[in-house]
Design a protein around this motif. Structure first.
Motif, mmCIF file in Angstrom:
data_model
loop_
_atom_site.group_PDB
_atom_site.id
_atom_site.type_symbol
_atom_site.label_atom_id
_atom_site.label_comp_id
_atom_site.label_asym_id
_atom_site.label_seq_id
_atom_site.Cartn_x
_atom_site.Cartn_y
_atom_site.Cartn_z
ATOM 1 N N UNK A 60 -43.372 -9.520 -6.401
ATOM 2 C CA UNK A 60 -43.275 -10.905 -6.864
ATOM 3 C C UNK A 60 -41.844 -11.418 -6.752
ATOM 4 N N UNK A 61 -40.874 -10.592 -7.122
ATOM 5 C CA UNK A 61 -39.472 -10.997 -7.020
ATOM 6 C C UNK A 61 -39.061 -11.204 -5.573
ATOM 7 N N UNK A 62 -39.476 -10.297 -4.683
ATOM 8 C CA UNK A 62 -39.142 -10.440 -3.264
ATOM 9 C C UNK A 62 -39.785 -11.686 -2.671
ATOM 10 N N UNK A 63 -41.028 -11.955 -3.067
ATOM 11 C CA UNK A 63 -41.711 -13.150 -2.564
ATOM 12 C C UNK A 63 -40.961 -14.412 -2.968
ATOM 13 N N UNK A 64 -40.479 -14.420 -4.203
ATOM 14 C CA UNK A 64 -39.743 -15.600 -4.678
ATOM 15 C C UNK A 64 -38.423 -15.766 -3.927
ATOM 16 N N UNK A 65 -37.671 -14.687 -3.766
ATOM 17 C CA UNK A 65 -36.355 -14.773 -3.136
ATOM 18 C C UNK A 65 -36.430 -15.036 -1.639
ATOM 19 N N UNK A 66 -37.450 -14.499 -0.976
ATOM 20 C CA UNK A 66 -37.539 -14.582 0.480
ATOM 21 C C UNK A 66 -38.470 -15.701 0.959
ATOM 22 N N UNK A 67 -39.234 -16.287 0.054
ATOM 23 C CA UNK A 67 -40.212 -17.296 0.457
ATOM 24 C C UNK A 67 -39.519 -18.560 0.957
ATOM 25 N N UNK A 68 -40.026 -19.171 2.048
ATOM 26 C CA UNK A 68 -39.463 -20.437 2.528
ATOM 27 C C UNK A 68 -39.968 -21.633 1.726
ATOM 28 N N UNK A 69 -40.944 -21.446 0.847
ATOM 29 C CA UNK A 69 -41.519 -22.553 0.093
ATOM 30 C C UNK A 69 -40.752 -22.747 -1.207
ATOM 31 N N UNK A 70 -40.230 -23.945 -1.380
ATOM 32 C CA UNK A 70 -39.488 -24.275 -2.589
ATOM 33 C C UNK A 70 -39.633 -25.767 -2.824
ATOM 34 N N UNK A 71 -39.005 -26.281 -3.852
ATOM 35 C CA UNK A 71 -39.110 -27.703 -4.137
ATOM 36 C C UNK A 71 -38.469 -28.523 -3.019
ATOM 37 N N UNK A 72 -39.076 -29.673 -2.743
ATOM 38 C CA UNK A 72 -38.507 -30.570 -1.744
ATOM 39 C C UNK A 72 -37.164 -31.099 -2.242
ATOM 40 N N UNK A 73 -36.272 -31.535 -1.345
ATOM 41 C CA UNK A 73 -34.987 -32.100 -1.785
ATOM 42 C C UNK A 73 -35.199 -33.295 -2.705
ATOM 43 N N UNK A 74 -34.422 -33.374 -3.753
ATOM 44 C CA UNK A 74 -34.550 -34.444 -4.733
ATOM 45 C C UNK A 74 -34.067 -35.766 -4.152
ATOM 46 N N UNK A 75 -34.862 -36.832 -4.328
ATOM 47 C CA UNK A 75 -34.510 -38.151 -3.792
ATOM 48 C C UNK A 75 -34.582 -39.230 -4.869
ATOM 49 N N UNK A 76 -34.413 -38.832 -6.124
ATOM 50 C CA UNK A 76 -34.419 -39.794 -7.222
ATOM 51 C C UNK A 76 -33.439 -39.342 -8.296
ATOM 52 N N UNK A 77 -33.436 -40.052 -9.392
ATOM 53 C CA UNK A 77 -32.519 -39.745 -10.483
ATOM 54 C C UNK A 77 -33.002 -38.635 -11.399
ATOM 55 N N UNK A 78 -34.178 -38.049 -11.127
ATOM 56 C CA UNK A 78 -34.789 -37.138 -12.098
ATOM 57 C C UNK A 78 -34.311 -35.697 -11.967
ATOM 58 N N UNK A 79 -32.989 -35.494 -12.088
ATOM 59 C CA UNK A 79 -32.437 -34.133 -12.148
ATOM 60 C C UNK A 79 -32.946 -33.405 -13.393
ATOM 61 N N UNK A 80 -33.181 -34.158 -14.471
ATOM 62 C CA UNK A 80 -33.613 -33.522 -15.713
ATOM 63 C C UNK A 80 -34.991 -32.875 -15.575
ATOM 64 N N UNK A 81 -35.843 -33.443 -14.709
ATOM 65 C CA UNK A 81 -37.150 -32.829 -14.493
ATOM 66 C C UNK A 81 -36.998 -31.522 -13.721
ATOM 67 N N UNK A 82 -36.129 -31.509 -12.728
ATOM 68 C CA UNK A 82 -35.842 -30.256 -12.018
ATOM 69 C C UNK A 82 -35.283 -29.212 -12.972
ATOM 70 N N UNK A 83 -34.392 -29.633 -13.858
ATOM 71 C CA UNK A 83 -33.808 -28.701 -14.828
ATOM 72 C C UNK A 83 -34.883 -28.097 -15.720
ATOM 73 N N UNK A 84 -35.802 -28.949 -16.204
ATOM 74 C CA UNK A 84 -36.882 -28.458 -17.060
ATOM 75 C C UNK A 84 -37.759 -27.451 -16.317
#
Length: 283
Positions: A14-38
């Motif tokens: 599970x840890x390797x899948x997380x670190x090596x996986x190409x799938x992650x959140x899309x680049x942020x394009x709004x003011x909602x840094x707080x949602x990413x933080x949460x």
């Protein structure tokens, strides 16, 4: 023994899948840094709990496996252990809730200078309405929806005559300018979601919901429906174009107003004659 090895391998995988996986959140394009933080805080707390509990379980299975001559110690209660588990569980839950509650408070507190856009969802398309020069959306209700009045606007409401009606699934917004998204559904539950904005909200038939955001990056972004709404759910897509003020004004000038649509259809006089004042509708 084999079960302990499988559980430990599950943790490592599970840890390797997380670190090596190409799938992650899309680049942020709004003011909602707080949602990413949460989201990130929640992920780390869950990850620590997942690793600790599974490795503890694997260690316990291996250390206390059956061996000839060993006898288990029976201990039905352990108040000290229960207090520790309760304390750390409460800390973990509070750590996950606090960033989300702070983000939610910001999410529903709309800035006074925010523009207003209404998004309408129906099986299986998006359409939009923007205020005209008066800066106010006219009143609307589902009972007034017709082929010529797709948003159910009240023809007697002077604030609605200059409302800009966008019946395509393409919405334009100004970069750096806050906007309040007012959401209505014509039929079933939908959900307005732009992944790059991190902002989403259900569209509930019979009520008006909302959220707000400030686009921070120019570009074209997909609008998705994040609520299963029928057989055409996966095709319910639209586009948000974030651009500068001049480009936005040019696009806005190319759109039709409610008054123009009613005049072109020839139904304006008929609807106006049959229209009655509407009480309890949301502007």
């Amino acid at each position: 023994m084999v079960v302990a090895v499988i559980i430990a391998a599950l943790v490592v995988g599970s840890l390797l899948f997380h670190w090596l996986s190409p799938w992650w959140m899309t680049p942020l394009a709004s003011n909602w840094h707080s949602i990413d933080t949460a989201l990130i805080v929640t992920m780390w707390i869950c990850a620590v709990a997942f690793v600790a509990l599974n490795l503890f379980m694997a260690m316990t299975i291996w250390r206390y496996r059956h061996r000839p001559g060993n006898k288990a110690h029976y201990e039905p209660e352990n108040a000290r252990l229960e207090k520790r588990l309760t304390f750390w569980t409460a800390i973990g839950i509070a750590g996950m809730l606090a960033p989300g509650l702070l983000a939610w408070n910001q999410y529903v507190t709309v800035p006074a200078d925010a523009a207003v856009v209404e998004a309408n969802g129906e099986q299986w398309r998006w359409s939009f309405r923007l205020p005209g020069r008066d800066g106010v959306l006219g009143t609307a209700e589902p009972a007034r929806i017709t082929a010529d009045n797709a948003f159910g606007l009240n023809p007697k409401d002077p604030y609605g005559r200059d409302d800009v009606v966008v019946e395509s699934s393409e919405l334009h917004l100004v970069v750096g300018k806050p906007v309040k998204m007012v959401l209505r559904s014509k039929d079933v539950l939908h959900d307005f979601y732009v992944p790059e904005f991190r902002a989403k909200m259900d569209l509930v038939p019979g009520i008006v919901t909302y959220f707000w955001l400030t686009p921070t990056q120019k570009g074209n972004f997909d609008i998705l429906c994040a609520e299963l709404c029928g057989t055409g759910h996966s095709q319910m897509r639209g586009t948000v174009v974030v651009e500068d003020e001049a480009s936005y004004r040019k696009w806005l000038g190319e759109q039709s107003t409610f008054g123009q649509i009613m005049a072109d259809s020839g139904g304006g006089a008929k609807q106006l004659a049959s229209a009655a004042p509407v009480k309890g509708v949301t502007r």
